[in-house]
Write a protein that holds these residues in place. Structure first.
Motif, PDB file in Angstrom:
ATOM      1  N   ILE A   1     -28.014  62.205 -59.545  1.00 60.49           N
ATOM      2  CA  ILE A   1     -27.473  62.742 -60.801  1.00 60.49           C
ATOM      3  C   ILE A   1     -26.790  61.637 -61.604  1.00 60.49           C
ATOM      4  O   ILE A   1     -26.998  61.494 -62.805  1.00 60.49           O
ATOM      5  N   ARG A   2     -26.001  60.831 -60.909  1.00 58.52           N
ATOM      6  CA  ARG A   2     -25.268  59.787 -61.629  1.00 58.52           C
ATOM      7  C   ARG A   2     -26.207  58.734 -62.203  1.00 58.52           C
ATOM      8  O   ARG A   2     -25.991  58.249 -63.318  1.00 58.52           O
TER       9      ARG A   2
ATOM     10  N   GLN B   1     -29.207  59.296 -63.172  1.00 62.75           N
ATOM     11  CA  GLN B   1     -29.862  59.932 -64.321  1.00 62.75           C
ATOM     12  C   GLN B   1     -28.956  59.826 -65.559  1.00 62.75           C
ATOM     13  O   GLN B   1     -29.405  59.486 -66.649  1.00 62.75           O
ATOM     14  N   VAL B   2     -27.664  60.113 -65.361  1.00 65.96           N
ATOM     15  CA  VAL B   2     -26.711  60.034 -66.469  1.00 65.96           C
ATOM     16  C   VAL B   2     -26.673  58.605 -67.016  1.00 65.96           C
ATOM     17  O   VAL B   2     -26.747  58.380 -68.224  1.00 65.96           O
ATOM     18  N   ARG B   3     -26.596  57.655 -66.109  1.00 70.09           N
ATOM     19  CA  ARG B   3     -26.555  56.251 -66.549  1.00 70.09           C
ATOM     20  C   ARG B   3     -27.834  55.876 -67.282  1.00 70.09           C
ATOM     21  O   ARG B   3     -27.806  55.225 -68.321  1.00 70.09           O
TER      22      ARG B   3
ATOM     23  N   ILE C   1     -29.861  57.761 -68.968  1.00 72.18           N
ATOM     24  CA  ILE C   1     -29.880  58.381 -70.292  1.00 72.18           C
ATOM     25  C   ILE C   1     -29.069  57.549 -71.279  1.00 72.18           C
ATOM     26  O   ILE C   1     -29.425  57.400 -72.437  1.00 72.18           O
TER      27      ILE C   1
END
Lengths: 664, 138
Positions: A653-654, A656-658, A660
């Protein structure tokens, strides 16, 4: 994680222009090609097609891909297909990542293609970053139970139960009222063939009662559902009937002595029934039920001082037992089929049409009971105000339907139902009765419906294309209204003895109840939401829970039975494998990091985490994969990051956030 | 210079809000292209770190969207957990000098495409007023 450095393949879908008309996929391609670890980027018209699937498999082999990112529609579409494609190419299906470039991008940013393209690039960056951290996972396989709980004993529930029972499944059919049959049992004849409704339905009701594979649980309600797809545990509340169904002979002696009179649901309140009653002669089961809310004995008796009890005296079978208590039955089932139906619109909500104000304004449901030979008037159509046969009958369509003030949707049954009623008036009452149908549009969509419409026109029924805004009563008690016919552009004054309001179907409180109980989604109209309106019309988004009939939206008997059969065969397909393959999206504990604090145990909504004694005073959390549903509450709460959820790990998840936000 | 376009990271639960965003698409509702959705199975999966991570890497706003309280959560109570975390996070953000309004919590059901589009519109407007994230300015 698969061996070696990540080699990601990104597959950009044009979706036949759905995406590529608004998103510059070439720009996405050149941006994505530069990303670290991306070794292939390809564009296709439809990656979901069979040849495109073959191309993905080839690309996996050619480029030695170990991660696949599909940039296309929502993952609620085609996910099993793409997983299969990976599997066939020898790649673990959980190494697939989906990026939603359609529902959440091209379709909602049509006016800003540049920004939509940037958004897709960001999302793909996030997807690629997440994909690099994906791990190989294996589905959890569990044995499943072949029983089915069917909720609702209307025509859809009856047909579905029979299909399942003949397919060899044990069926628990749960119906809240004392008998099965639903709304269809109240109908006189069914359109467009004008067959008698009970001739179609009652034999099937009897079959339900006698079928060895069906356990019929009437006067019962589903109270609680636990477990998961393939292995549900369902608690069913059996309300006390105060009559032993095994002893009751259905003789109805009790109903002749009961002094209580309350509105009779079977005749939609047009006459009265007693407190102990059998809803109708063909009821299944044909046993008496005592209505707790109105029985004098149950309401007023004190210890040693019974009140009334007349039915006890006459019952020769000694079947009545006022000491009955509610019981809870717990059954196990692999699947649940919801067929709780709908209810009719309350015409009182449109007071200007006079329902509830004038006795001779009735609803189509009341007309249905009146023209039925077992109805309150013995099949005679009368003006309820005078008791005489009406000379002029006017039907008003779309009451509560296709109206922003009430329900914007079409009720789908009103037009054909009124055509049926008009033809019954002409054929069975008198061809001299003047019949008017005031309509919006005559919607006769169905096999044989348009032909039926023509037949009814030929009978001399008068059609006025327009709806009155108000129905008034004249001093002599007859009714009058003005209506502007938009086909002839003429304002007509219609004087009628009887006005029938064609009411539509609305979601019943049962729908809300079952949706809450099973966590099912409802549409903005309040009806249950199917998993996909075209591809999965009789499934819900929750595995193992299927749905049929008018709890999904207004429909006629033909559609309800088609759906019931569809849902039953979906259930049989689901249960045929004998085992349930569960997504491996479950919590996982790193025992070395676990401090034994038990926070995860306290937040788990499913009791899926237990503490395991490792000796020497050390306890670690242990996840029961069968009970775990993968919500991740434990992972988010764990203070030492010992718990994570597979396929949704912190790192996935982290990153993916980074991904993006790279370049911000 | 062109107008400031905020960047939002939207954590959506799989069952309600992600499907609600899909619903907005099915109904072709148009809203500003400012958000990037990250799917979680449940809003209760939201580790506070995810939100901090987003702000750290330059997000101007973070949306957390889940199933309506009290009864809609697919996992019974995950939405309540998310709510508690977001309330706490707002305090933490404030202490860090980040306006707490940049973090927003919404309940959006699978049928509420309109609500999803409306929230996107509102949040974008609000962030435009707030300007770029203070972490980016420093």
């Amino acid at each position: 994680m698969p061996a070696g450095a990540p080699r990601v393949g990104v597959f950009l879908c044009k979706c036949g222009g759905n995406i590529s008309d608004f998103v510059d996929l070439e720009a996405v391609k050149s941006a994505v090609e530069k990303l670290d670890g991306v070794v292939a980027v390809e564009v296709d018209e439809h990656w979901c097609s069979s040849p495109a699937g073959k191309r993905i498999r080839e690309a996996i082999k050619e480029k030695n891909l170990n991660r696949v990112v599909i940039v296309a529609c929502t993952l609620n579409m085609h996910q099993p297909h793409f997983m299969e494609v990976l599997q066939e190419a020898g790649l673990n299906p959980y190494l697939l990542e989906r990026v939603n470039a359609r529902e959440q991008c091209s379709w909602v940013h049509k006016d800003s293609p540049r920004e939509a393209t940037e958004k897709v690039i960001d999302l793909v960056r996030g997807g690629v970053a997440r994909a690099k951290h994906l791990s190989e996972l294996s589905p959890i396989v569990e044995k499943l139970n072949r029983n089915v709980v069917v909720v609702g004993g209307g025509v859809a529930g009856i047909i579905a139960s029979l299909e399942l029972a003949y397919g060899g499944h044990r069926v628990f059919l749960v119906e809240k009222s004392p008998t099965i049959g639903g709304r269809m049992a109240k109908f006189s004849k069914v359109f467009p063939s004008l067959d008698c409704a009970s001739c179609i339905l009652t034999p099937r009701m009897a079959e339900v009662e006698s079928h060895k594979n069906i356990t019929l649980l009437t006067y019962s309600e589903v109270q609680e559902v636990s477990g998961s797809a393939g292995n549900f545990r369902v608690k069913i509340l059996r309300k006390p009937r105060y009559v032993d169904p095994a002893l009751c002979t259905g003789c109805r002696d009790c109903t002749t002595v009961c002094p209580v009179k309350v509105p009779n649901e079977w005749n939609v309140g047009m006459d009265k029934r007693t407190a102990i009653y059998i809803p109708f002669p063909e009821a299944v089961p044909r046993v008496a039920t005592v209505d707790e809310a109105s029985c004098l004995y149950l309401k007023h008796s004190r210890p040693g001082k019974p009140v009334c009890g007349k039915c006890l005296e006459v019952c020769r079978a000694k079947a009545i037992n006022f000491d009955m208590k509610p019981e809870v039955l717990e059954v196990e089932a692999g699947a649940i089929l919801i067929a709780v139906g709908s209810e009719v619109f309350d015409a009182r909500k449109v007071p200007q049409l006079g329902y509830g104000l004038y006795k001779n304004v009735i609803t189509s449901m009341e007309f249905e009971r009146m023209i039925n030979s077992d109805g309150p008037t013995g099949g005679k159509v009368v003006n309820p105000a005078t008791g005489e046969t009406p000379k002029v009958v006017a039907f008003i369509q779309c009451v509560g339907s296709r109206d922003e003030k009430y329900n914007p949707y079409c009720c789908r049954i009103g037009c054909t139902a009124s055509l049926k009623h008009a033809s019954l008036l002409k054929e069975y009452v008198s061809k001299d009765i003047d019949v008017y149908i005031c309509y919006n549009d005559m919607r006769t969509v169905g096999k044989g419906f348009e032909e039926f419409y023509r037949r009814v026109r030929d009978m001399g029924v008068k059609f006025i294309r327009g709806l009155p805004s108000e129905v008034k009563q004249k001093p002599d008690g007859s009714l009058t209204f003005n209506v502007f016919d938009t086909t002839t552009e003429t304002l007509y004054e219609v004087n009628a003895d009887l006005v029938v309001l064609a009411i539509g179907l609305v979601p019943s409180p049962d729908i809300e109840k079952v949706a809450k109980l099973l966590k099912l989604s409802r549409g903005h109209d309040g009806f249950l939401l199917e998993a996909h309106e075209k591809l999965r019309p009789v499934e819900t988004l929750s595995d193992g829970i299927f749905v049929a009939g008018s709890c999904l939206g207004p429909m006629d008997i033909h559609d309800a039975t088609s759906e019931a059969m569809g849902a039953a065969s979906k259930v049989m397909g689901f249960l045929a494998a004998g085992e349930i393959v569960k997504e491996p999206i479950v919590a996982k504990v790193n025992e070395d990091l676990c401090s034994g604090c038990r926070v995860c145990v306290s937040v788990c909504p499913f009791d899926a985490i237990k503490m395991e004694d490792k000796g020497e005073g050390k306890f670690v959390a242990k996840v029961d994969e069968v009970l775990c549903k993968g919500c991740g509450l434990c992972a988010a709460s764990c203070p030492t990051a010992a718990v994570t959820t597979q396929h949704f790990t912190d790192e996935q998840i982290r990153s993916q956030v980074r991904g993006i936000l790279v370049g911000v | 210079m062109s107008e400031f376009q905020p960047k939002i990271v939207a954590f959506c639960c799989n069952w309600c809000s992600y499907a609600g965003a899909d619903q907005a698409g099915l109904r072709r509702l148009q809203y500003p292209p400012t958000a990037r959705i990250v799917r979680l199975m449940c809003s209760g999966r939201l580790d506070p770190v995810f939100v901090l991570e987003a702000f750290k890497h330059g997000a101007d706003g973070v949306l957390v969207a889940g199933c309506h309280t009290p009864t809609d959560c697919h996992y019974t109570s995950g939405n309540f957990k998310a709510e508690r975390r977001v309330l706490l996070l707002k305090k933490v953000l404030e202490q860090m000098g980040i306006e707490p309004e940049r973090l927003r919590l919404e309940w959006i059901s699978a049928s509420e495409g309109e609500k999803f589009a409306r929230v996107m519109e509102e949040m974008t407007q609000q962030l435009k007023q707030l300007g770029p994230s203070p972490l980016k300015r420093s």
